[in-house]
Scaffold this motif. Structure first.
Motif, PDB file in Angstrom:
ATOM      1  N   MET A 146      -7.901  -7.921   8.039  1.00  0.00           N
ATOM      2  CA  MET A 146      -6.970  -6.801   7.928  1.00  0.00           C
ATOM      3  C   MET A 146      -7.722  -5.473   7.803  1.00  0.00           C
ATOM      4  O   MET A 146      -8.705  -5.362   7.078  1.00  0.00           O
ATOM      5  N   ILE A 147      -7.253  -4.476   8.547  1.00  0.00           N
ATOM      6  CA  ILE A 147      -7.812  -3.124   8.499  1.00  0.00           C
ATOM      7  C   ILE A 147      -6.718  -2.172   8.041  1.00  0.00           C
ATOM      8  O   ILE A 147      -5.571  -2.253   8.491  1.00  0.00           O
ATOM      9  N   PHE A 148      -7.075  -1.247   7.153  1.00  0.00           N
ATOM     10  CA  PHE A 148      -6.114  -0.285   6.604  1.00  0.00           C
ATOM     11  C   PHE A 148      -6.380   1.079   7.223  1.00  0.00           C
ATOM     12  O   PHE A 148      -7.525   1.536   7.310  1.00  0.00           O
ATOM     13  N   HIS A 149      -5.302   1.744   7.642  1.00  0.00           N
ATOM     14  CA  HIS A 149      -5.414   3.028   8.333  1.00  0.00           C
ATOM     15  C   HIS A 149      -4.682   4.119   7.555  1.00  0.00           C
ATOM     16  O   HIS A 149      -3.890   3.844   6.645  1.00  0.00           O
ATOM     17  N   GLY A 150      -4.964   5.348   7.947  1.00  0.00           N
ATOM     18  CA  GLY A 150      -4.302   6.500   7.338  1.00  0.00           C
ATOM     19  C   GLY A 150      -4.604   6.640   5.872  1.00  0.00           C
ATOM     20  O   GLY A 150      -3.732   7.024   5.084  1.00  0.00           O
ATOM     21  N   CYS A 151      -5.824   6.359   5.481  1.00  0.00           N
ATOM     22  CA  CYS A 151      -6.216   6.380   4.060  1.00  0.00           C
ATOM     23  C   CYS A 151      -6.545   7.821   3.654  1.00  0.00           C
ATOM     24  O   CYS A 151      -7.619   8.345   3.989  1.00  0.00           O
ATOM     25  N   PRO A 166      -6.377  -0.791  -1.614  1.00  0.00           N
ATOM     26  CA  PRO A 166      -5.891   0.067  -0.525  1.00  0.00           C
ATOM     27  C   PRO A 166      -4.967   1.157  -1.045  1.00  0.00           C
ATOM     28  O   PRO A 166      -4.936   2.263  -0.494  1.00  0.00           O
ATOM     29  N   CYS A 167      -4.246   0.853  -2.099  1.00  0.00           N
ATOM     30  CA  CYS A 167      -3.344   1.842  -2.692  1.00  0.00           C
ATOM     31  C   CYS A 167      -4.140   3.025  -3.225  1.00  0.00           C
ATOM     32  O   CYS A 167      -3.792   4.180  -3.007  1.00  0.00           O
ATOM     33  N   HIS A 168      -5.251   2.740  -3.951  1.00  0.00           N
ATOM     34  CA  HIS A 168      -6.056   3.817  -4.500  1.00  0.00           C
ATOM     35  C   HIS A 168      -6.792   4.593  -3.417  1.00  0.00           C
ATOM     36  O   HIS A 168      -7.217   5.736  -3.645  1.00  0.00           O
ATOM     37  N   ALA A 169      -6.957   3.970  -2.245  1.00  0.00           N
ATOM     38  CA  ALA A 169      -7.555   4.686  -1.114  1.00  0.00           C
ATOM     39  C   ALA A 169      -6.520   5.524  -0.380  1.00  0.00           C
ATOM     40  O   ALA A 169      -6.867   6.290   0.520  1.00  0.00           O
ATOM     41  N   GLY A 170      -5.255   5.383  -0.771  1.00  0.00           N
ATOM     42  CA  GLY A 170      -4.192   6.159  -0.149  1.00  0.00           C
ATOM     43  C   GLY A 170      -3.830   5.685   1.239  1.00  0.00           C
ATOM     44  O   GLY A 170      -3.266   6.456   2.030  1.00  0.00           O
ATOM     45  N   CYS A 171      -4.107   4.438   1.567  1.00  0.00           N
ATOM     46  CA  CYS A 171      -3.817   3.924   2.913  1.00  0.00           C
ATOM     47  C   CYS A 171      -2.309   3.714   3.085  1.00  0.00           C
ATOM     48  O   CYS A 171      -1.617   3.308   2.151  1.00  0.00           O
ATOM     49  N   ASN A 172      -1.791   3.956   4.310  1.00  0.00           N
ATOM     50  CA  ASN A 172      -0.349   3.844   4.520  1.00  0.00           C
ATOM     51  C   ASN A 172       0.039   2.921   5.673  1.00  0.00           C
ATOM     52  O   ASN A 172       1.216   2.773   5.971  1.00  0.00           O
ATOM     53  N   SER A 173      -0.941   2.293   6.338  1.00  0.00           N
ATOM     54  CA  SER A 173      -0.605   1.340   7.399  1.00  0.00           C
ATOM     55  C   SER A 173      -1.700   0.293   7.518  1.00  0.00           C
ATOM     56  O   SER A 173      -2.835   0.515   7.080  1.00  0.00           O
ATOM     57  N   ILE A 194       0.836  -1.187   0.000  1.00  0.00           N
ATOM     58  CA  ILE A 194       0.000   0.000   0.000  1.00  0.00           C
ATOM     59  C   ILE A 194       0.875   1.243   0.000  1.00  0.00           C
ATOM     60  O   ILE A 194       2.077   1.191   0.179  1.00  0.00           O
ATOM     61  N   CYS A 195       0.226   2.366  -0.190  1.00  0.00           N
ATOM     62  CA  CYS A 195       0.958   3.629  -0.293  1.00  0.00           C
ATOM     63  C   CYS A 195       1.579   4.001   1.054  1.00  0.00           C
ATOM     64  O   CYS A 195       0.940   3.935   2.087  1.00  0.00           O
ATOM     65  N   SER A 196       2.854   4.367   1.032  1.00  0.00           N
ATOM     66  CA  SER A 196       3.534   4.836   2.246  1.00  0.00           C
ATOM     67  C   SER A 196       4.673   5.748   1.834  1.00  0.00           C
ATOM     68  O   SER A 196       5.076   5.779   0.682  1.00  0.00           O
ATOM     69  N   SER A 197       5.195   6.468   2.812  1.00  0.00           N
ATOM     70  CA  SER A 197       6.280   7.403   2.516  1.00  0.00           C
ATOM     71  C   SER A 197       7.574   6.685   2.182  1.00  0.00           C
ATOM     72  O   SER A 197       8.486   7.285   1.637  1.00  0.00           O
ATOM     73  N   ASP A 198       7.658   5.399   2.549  1.00  0.00           N
ATOM     74  CA  ASP A 198       8.896   4.664   2.326  1.00  0.00           C
ATOM     75  C   ASP A 198       8.951   3.962   0.985  1.00  0.00           C
ATOM     76  O   ASP A 198       9.996   3.489   0.563  1.00  0.00           O
ATOM     77  N   THR A 199       7.815   3.853   0.330  1.00  0.00           N
ATOM     78  CA  THR A 199       7.794   3.100  -0.920  1.00  0.00           C
ATOM     79  C   THR A 199       7.094   3.900  -2.001  1.00  0.00           C
ATOM     80  O   THR A 199       6.076   4.540  -1.777  1.00  0.00           O
ATOM     81  N   GLN A 200       7.675   3.839  -3.162  1.00  0.00           N
ATOM     82  CA  GLN A 200       7.071   4.432  -4.345  1.00  0.00           C
ATOM     83  C   GLN A 200       7.008   3.340  -5.409  1.00  0.00           C
ATOM     84  O   GLN A 200       7.784   2.399  -5.402  1.00  0.00           O
ATOM     85  N   ASP A 255      -8.355  -4.943  -5.884  1.00  0.00           N
ATOM     86  CA  ASP A 255      -8.299  -5.517  -4.539  1.00  0.00           C
ATOM     87  C   ASP A 255      -9.153  -4.612  -3.668  1.00  0.00           C
ATOM     88  O   ASP A 255      -8.658  -3.885  -2.817  1.00  0.00           O
ATOM     89  N   PRO A 256     -10.493  -4.620  -3.879  1.00  0.00           N
ATOM     90  CA  PRO A 256     -11.373  -3.597  -3.311  1.00  0.00           C
ATOM     91  C   PRO A 256     -11.376  -3.562  -1.791  1.00  0.00           C
ATOM     92  O   PRO A 256     -11.257  -4.585  -1.110  1.00  0.00           O
TER      93      PRO A 256
END
Length: 659
Positions: free
Chosen positions: A489-494, A474-481, A149-155, A461-462
């Motif tokens: 699984m729950i995604f946070h910081g979206c 989760p990537c398109h939702a902008g989640c980072n954790s 998923i999207c995070s500051s450490d990975t592009q 992967d809705p």
């Protein structure tokens, strides 16, 4: 007395002719034990073939997802049964009637068994089914799929290195062709069952019982789909790789879910194989019809073998007589439109219910097999009983068909009002904040909140955001954790979720699409109730539908008329309908999947409103036009009956005057 060779001649149910000796024997009874055995065995063949056919319809979406193909391609697979059938139907129906019909039927059923078992083969030569998901990371020597998923450490977080494509694994090859070939074999084998089976019963049963037997035969055949859809429901609830159930992170409602589609083909193939064996031990002819028995007596068998050339020559003349029968041609045209509608309904109703009401394939098949199919079976059974009870003439049979058809069409009108709305999918059915409208999903999947995440446009992967909107990953939702594992699984910081309605707070999302409104389930049951009622009323005219097809021609052309009838229905109905309607469904797709090796895969979500109007509108239009043609058939038959009655009166008058 010679048979009238007029191409427009049609016959009412004929009286059986018995010699004086035979009238005192058991041959005057309704049927002998041998005929009963034949009817029972043929009914079991109808059961297994209809079970397999229904199971095939129930696996349409499973096959589409497993092989990552479009609905139009699935339509070709479905239509391949008709393709195989038409290859031999005319020859089998004409020449087969002159030889050992039970053994020819047995050969056809054996081919059906082989074809059914062949359809399950791709599962055993393909690798394990793998789907991209943020809840599972796969890392092995041959296939690496990493979804983060999207995070500051990975592009550029979606990385797919599929070395199997370079090695030419089975998954990257069109293994669905094996399913198509197996279905073709099924069609070739089925060609002998209908024409030869019905003509054999009509030859050796008393005329007043023939329609009832055919009705019972089709009733038992309709019971097959009950078991077929039930089997489809059971297999659909099992994950395709049965031994790996524990590692699955998706539910049957997910568009990536694939059930154990292959298992039902193994079961139905073995049943079909068992059905073929007893038919080999039946005699060529039965004693009920002395004239037929004499023709089929062993002392006269050489006449059949020596007259094959003459048969071939007579085929052209017989075909010409048949195709110059105006009533028969008009009835054919009516049946083509009906069969187009029938093919669409039978093939795509499971898919329609899945998409329209958000049901899983397993639940959809269970409801169809438990509600709609029994209504069809009851209607067909009562149809045969009505024919026997009221001894309907040819004109009465066609009138029964017309009125039951029109009433059933009226029952389907409320179905247009029963629908659910598309779920809200960001960038697909609804825009992200700041977007004016959604015209092309591939252009609106990325926005300011996820532009730096490196999300793949083809990823599916809705996740369901806490705002009630579905995001395609989760990537398109902008989640980072993340928190938890597997389906929990729950995604946070979206970051994309607050941009919808929320202005602050730690927005989260869970795996899976957001659920439909609760009213969808209620509308589904109302829909099935109305549809089942329409099916029941329509099927009250089913037995006349088959009986009329060989009552409007000369008795000598009976088997050929059924063969040509089925051939035309397949060429202009069964084959094109499943393909062109599949293409129409593809035109309503809003989000396509992508194969691991590149190229478009199966559709993930449809515009269900457009889907509904295409599905119900086209089927209703086809049926309405066919009823206009059926009324023309009734008019022609009525005119023919009046002319023959007038000729009969004139003949009687001339006889009286001559005396």
């Amino acid at each position: 007395m010679e048979v009238d060779g007029s191409p427009d001649r049609f016959t009412e149910p004929r009286p059986m002719e018995y010699s004086g000796r035979n009238q005192k024997t058991p041959q005057a009874k309704c049927c002998s034990p041998t005929l009963k055995i034949f009817i029972g065995l043929l009914a079991f063949c109808y059961f297994t073939k209809s079970l397999t056919g229904a199971y095939t319809k129930s696996t349409i979406t499973q096959i589409e997802r497993r092989f990552e193909i479009s609905s139009s391609t699935v339509g070709i697979i479905n239509g391949s049964f008709e393709m195989g059938n038409l290859l031999v139907i005319t020859v089998v129906s004409y020449f087969g009637a002159k030889f050992h019909r039970p053994k020819i039927i047995a050969t056809g059923v054996l081919l059906m068994a082989i074809g059914t078992l062949l359809m399950a083969l791709p599962h055993f030569i393909m690798g394990r089914y793998k789907y991209d998901t943020a809840a599972a990371h796969t890392n092995d020597a041959d296939n690496i799929t990493v979804s983060t998923i999207c995070s500051s450490d990975t592009q550029n977080t979606v990385q797919q290195l599929v070395s199997g494509c370079l090695k030419g694994e089975a998954e990257s090859s069109p293994t669905w062709v094996i399913v198509l070939f197996g279905n073709i074999l099924r069609g070739i084998g089925e060609a002998s069952i209908g024409p030869l089976g019905m003509s054999f019963i009509d030859d050796y049963a008393r005329p007043e019982n023939s329609a009832f037997y055919i009705g019972c035969l089709h009733t038992l055949g309709v019971i097959g789909p009950i078991f077929g859809y039930s089997l489809g429901s059971l297999c659909g609830s099992l994950y395709v790789d049965i031994l790996n159930q524990d590692s699955v992170t998706i539910t049957p409602q997910d568009s990536r879910w694939i059930g154990a589609w292959w298992l039902g083909y193994v079961v139905s193939g073995l049943l079909t194989l068992f059905a073929a064996l007893p038919l080999w031990f039946l005699p060529r002819a039965l004693p009920e019809n002395p004239q037929s028995t004499k023709l089929d007596h062993p002392s006269n068998q050489h006449k059949h073998t020596l007259s094959i050339t003459e048969m071939a020559k007579d085929f052209g003349a017989s075909l010409k007589r048949l195709l110059t029968n105006g009533i028969y041609l008009l009835y054919l045209a009516n049946s083509v439109f009906i069969f187009n509608a029938y093919t669409i309904l039978v093939t795509y109703t499971p898919k329609y219910l899945e998409q329209q009401f958000g049901q899983s394939a397993s639940n959809t098949n269970f409801l169809i097999g438990g509600i709609s199919v029994p209504a069809v079976a009851l209607g067909i059974f009562l149809s045969g009983w009505i024919m026997k009870r009221f001894k309907l003439s040819l004109l009465g049979s066609t009138k029964l068909m017309f009125f039951t058809s029109v009433i059933s069409l009226v029952c389907t009108i409320p179905l247009f009002a029963l629908s659910c709305e598309n779920i809200d999918v960001a960038g697909v059915t609804v825009p992200y904040q700041g977007s004016i409208e959604v015209q092309n999903s591939s252009r609106h999947l990325l926005t300011s909140c996820n532009a730096d995440c490196g999300c793949s446009d083809f990823q599916w992967d809705p996740v369901c955001g806490q705002n009630g909107v579905t995001y395609i990953s989760p990537c398109h939702a902008g989640c980072n954790s993340t928190q938890g594992a597997g389906q929990n699984m729950i995604f946070h910081g979206c970051t994309c979720i607050p941009s919808w309605e929320l202005t602050s707070g730690n927005s989260s999302a869970v795996l899976g699409q957001c659920s439909r409104e609760s009213s969808c389930t209620k509308m589904l049951y109302i829909y099935l109730a109305l549809q089942s009622l329409a099916f029941f009323v329509y099927c009250l005219g089913t037995t006349p539908f088959f009986v009329v097809s060989f009552r409007i021609v000369d008795p000598a052309l009976k088997s050929l008329s059924i063969g040509i009838f089925l051939l035309v229905l397949r060429v202009f109905g069964g084959i094109p309908a499943s393909i062109y309607f599949g293409a129409l469904i593809d035109s309503t797709c809003l989000k396509w999947g992508q194969k691991k090796c590149g190229g478009s895969g199966a559709c993930r979500i449809y515009d269900i409103e457009t889907f509904r109007y295409i599905y119900l509108g086209l089927v209703s239009s086809l049926r309405a036009f066919s009823y206009v043609l059926l009324w023309m058939v009734i008019t022609q038959i009525k005119r023919k009956v009046q002319n023959e009655n007038q000729m009969s009166k004139n003949t009687e008058l001339q006889t009286v005057c001559a005396m």
